[in-house]
Design a protein around this motif. Structure first.
Motif, mmCIF file in Angstrom:
data_model
loop_
_atom_site.group_PDB
_atom_site.id
_atom_site.type_symbol
_atom_site.label_atom_id
_atom_site.label_comp_id
_atom_site.label_asym_id
_atom_site.label_seq_id
_atom_site.Cartn_x
_atom_site.Cartn_y
_atom_site.Cartn_z
ATOM 1 N N MET A 1 0.843 -1.173 0.000
ATOM 2 C CA MET A 1 0.000 0.000 0.000
ATOM 3 C C MET A 1 0.887 1.234 0.000
ATOM 4 S SD MET A 1 -2.921 1.225 2.657
ATOM 5 C CE MET A 1 -4.304 1.226 1.565
ATOM 6 N N LYS A 2 0.532 2.213 -0.802
ATOM 7 C CA LYS A 2 1.279 3.462 -0.876
ATOM 8 C C LYS A 2 0.400 4.586 -0.340
ATOM 9 C CE LYS A 2 4.103 4.017 -4.264
ATOM 10 N NZ LYS A 2 4.657 4.235 -5.607
ATOM 11 N N ILE A 3 0.922 5.287 0.668
ATOM 12 C CA ILE A 3 0.206 6.388 1.307
ATOM 13 C C ILE A 3 0.977 7.677 1.075
ATOM 14 C CG2 ILE A 3 -0.536 7.349 3.529
ATOM 15 C CD1 ILE A 3 -0.985 4.528 4.524
ATOM 16 N N CYS A 4 0.239 8.749 0.836
ATOM 17 C CA CYS A 4 0.827 10.075 0.707
ATOM 18 C C CYS A 4 0.428 10.903 1.927
ATOM 19 C CB CYS A 4 0.352 10.770 -0.572
ATOM 20 S SG CYS A 4 0.981 12.455 -0.732
ATOM 21 N N GLY B 1 -0.174 28.498 1.948
ATOM 22 C CA GLY B 1 -0.572 28.154 0.585
ATOM 23 C C GLY B 1 0.253 27.035 0.004
ATOM 24 N N GLU B 2 0.789 26.166 0.857
ATOM 25 C CA GLU B 2 1.675 25.107 0.395
ATOM 26 C C GLU B 2 1.244 23.756 0.962
ATOM 27 O OE1 GLU B 2 6.424 24.805 -0.204
ATOM 28 O OE2 GLU B 2 5.752 25.476 1.765
ATOM 29 N N ALA B 3 1.349 22.723 0.118
ATOM 30 C CA ALA B 3 1.102 21.351 0.547
ATOM 31 C C ALA B 3 2.432 20.608 0.445
ATOM 32 C CB ALA B 3 0.058 20.688 -0.340
ATOM 33 N N ILE B 4 2.940 20.149 1.575
ATOM 34 C CA ILE B 4 4.205 19.414 1.622
ATOM 35 C C ILE B 4 3.850 17.941 1.739
ATOM 36 C CG2 ILE B 4 6.357 19.087 2.884
ATOM 37 C CD1 ILE B 4 5.776 22.022 3.969
ATOM 38 N N ALA C 1 4.831 15.403 7.223
ATOM 39 C CA ALA C 1 4.074 14.640 6.228
ATOM 40 C C ALA C 1 4.428 13.154 6.312
ATOM 41 C CB ALA C 1 4.344 15.179 4.823
ATOM 42 N N PHE C 2 5.711 12.848 6.489
ATOM 43 C CA PHE C 2 6.139 11.457 6.647
ATOM 44 C C PHE C 2 5.512 10.848 7.895
ATOM 45 C CE2 PHE C 2 8.923 8.625 9.030
ATOM 46 C CZ PHE C 2 8.936 7.527 8.179
#
Length: 145
Positions: free
Chosen positions: A1-4, A11-14, A129-130
């Motif tokens: 499974m790959k999760i983001c 105004g930024e998505a990391i 995010a990780f």
């Protein structure tokens, strides 16, 4: 499974990708670690963000997206642009989850990652995010989702 895993700041998505295969976590290479919304008041800017983000998810065959929850009110409230970005991410065919920082901390305490940022090939800005992706994967493995 790959999760983001996604952390929204202004105004930024990391982002950070995480896979779990054969009892091993892996952080695959990714051509882009962040997306920006330049003018959040313009519809075209939101559409461009949406298209670019979802094209990356499609290209890397992501199975699930997990976004770190932000406060809606008060001193630490997320910006209006970050909530627009969240909505643009959520309108997809992929499952999207919102995970609170408290749950992330609990999962990291219960099962800390056995590698550091350099070993994983991550930049410091990608840590949150990780951690979100890692916590979500642990919740999936142990039946808490």
């Amino acid at each position: 499974m790959k999760i983001c895993g996604v952390e929204l700041k202004g105004g930024e998505a990391i982002i950070s990708l995480l896979t779990y295969e054969v009892e091993t976590f892996n952080v695959p290479e990714c051509r882009q670690i962040s997306f920006s919304i330049s003018k959040s008041a313009e519809t075209e800017s939101i559409r461009e963000f949406h298209f670019a983000f979802h094209k990356l998810m499609e290209d890397y065959k992501v199975d699930e997206i997990v976004i770190i929850e932000r406060e809606q009110k008060g001193k630490f409230a997320g910006s209006a642009t970050s909530f627009k970005a969240e909505a643009a991410i959520q309108i997809t065919e992929l499952p999207v989850s919102i995970i609170s920082p408290v749950i992330i901390k609990e999962e990291l305490k219960r099962n800390p990652p056995q590698a550091d940022l350099e070993t994983l090939g991550l930049k410091r800005v990608q840590l949150s995010a990780f951690e979100a992706a890692y916590a979500q994967q642990n919740r999936r493995m142990y039946g808490k989702v």
